[in-house]
Design an enzyme around this catalytic site. Structure first.
Site, PDB file in Angstrom:
ATOM      1  N   LYS A  87     -12.005 -50.003   1.792  1.00  0.00           N
ATOM      2  CA  LYS A  87     -12.234 -49.483   2.519  1.00  0.00           C
ATOM      3  C   LYS A  87     -10.754 -48.550   3.434  1.00  0.00           C
ATOM      4  CE  LYS A  87     -12.243 -53.467   6.588  1.00  0.00           C
ATOM      5  NZ  LYS A  87     -11.060 -54.854   7.138  1.00  0.00           N
TER       6      LYS A  87
HETATM    7  C1  E4P Z   1     -12.706 -55.564  10.231  1.00  0.00           C
HETATM    8  O1  E4P Z   1     -12.920 -55.139   9.717  1.00  0.00           O
HETATM    9  C2  E4P Z   1     -11.815 -56.322  10.362  1.00  0.00           C
HETATM   10  O2  E4P Z   1     -11.160 -57.281   9.571  1.00  0.00           O
HETATM   11  C3  E4P Z   1     -11.570 -56.875  12.234  1.00  0.00           C
HETATM   12  O3  E4P Z   1     -12.746 -57.104  12.133  1.00  0.00           O
HETATM   13  C4  E4P Z   1     -10.834 -57.063  12.584  1.00  0.00           C
HETATM   14  O4  E4P Z   1     -10.502 -57.748  13.845  1.00  0.00           O
HETATM   15  P1  E4P Z   1      -9.624 -58.584  14.783  1.00  0.00           P
HETATM   16  O5  E4P Z   1      -9.508 -57.745  16.258  1.00  0.00           O
HETATM   17  O6  E4P Z   1      -9.704 -60.250  15.518  1.00  0.00           O
HETATM   18  O7  E4P Z   1      -8.364 -58.816  14.021  1.00  0.00           O
END
Ligand code: E4P
Length: 217
Positions: A87
């Protein structure tokens, strides 16, 4: 649509996996910290633990923000387990690193996407997944689902194979709207996934069937 769970909580991952509908997991440094997983060694081990629970792709985020650092870290993450997806943040060096990994056949997830232009760059760099954060856009009164539609349109125009991974999904209706628009994947909390189960007529109907069965026996 693939269902990913957005957590580093092993119990929740096990519960979603046991439901039989889980296609993968996304994590980020904040989700790791929330579970009290700190220190490089523990974090790496936690990724392996997650991979051993689920069958699908598990996104593991790099911490470096420069190309060389991302490549070094991403290679170490990818070597951990075949299910790991590297990622990378949507910054210039992240795009370069995405191209580097896609050329090597290593799966990537370009994260922190908030515009269609960023999504176009991720696809050009050969990202496997590209994560627009719809909840965080909604938080600042910007249309998160509108962004998913815009990206779907652009990707379909050119047949990009990068999968739209709707992230920052906050509730059950987000999942349904993403499915209607045609997001390839959604990642959200277990509570949002379990919300799909609920309907009062199911509960009433089941109670009636059981009561009628008892009366007849
Ligand atoms: C995506 O990979 C992120 O981990 C995540 O969806 C972020 O979500 P949030 O805005 O609820 O922290």
């Amino acid at each position: 649509m693939k269902f990913f769970i957005d957590t580093a909580n092993l119990e929740q991952i096990k519960e979603a996996q046991a439901l039989g509908i889980l296609d993968g997991v996304t994590t980020n440094p904040s989700l790791m910290a929330k579970e009290g997983i700190t220190g490089a060694g523990n974090i790496l081990q936690h990724y392996v633990d997650i991979c051993n629970i689920v069958d699908g792709d598990v996104s593991a985020e790099v911490i470096a923000t420069d190309f060389d650092g991302m490549v070094k870290e991403g290679e170490a993450l990818a070597a951990l387990h075949p299910q790991i997806v590297v990622k990378l943040p949507m910054i210039a060096d992240g795009v370069k690193a995405c191209k580097y990994f896609s050329d090597k056949g290593i799966k990537t997830n370009v994260t922190l996407v908030f515009s269609a232009g960023q999504a176009l760059l991720a696809a050009k760099a050969g990202a496997t997944y590209m994560s627009p954060f719809i909840g965080r856009l909604d938080d600042i009164s910007t249309d998160g689902l509108g962004l998913i539609s815009e990206i779907r349109h652009i990707y379909d125009n050119y047949g990009f194979e990068t999968q739209i991974l709707a992230a920052s999904v906050r509730h059950t209706m987000h999942i349904m709207d993403c499915a209607k628009i045609g997001a390839d994947v959604m990642t959200g909390p277990l509570s949002a996934i379990k919300g799909l189960l609920k309907h009062p007529l199911t509960d009433i109907g089941l109670a009636q069937f059981l009561a009628d069965y008892k009366r007849g026996n």
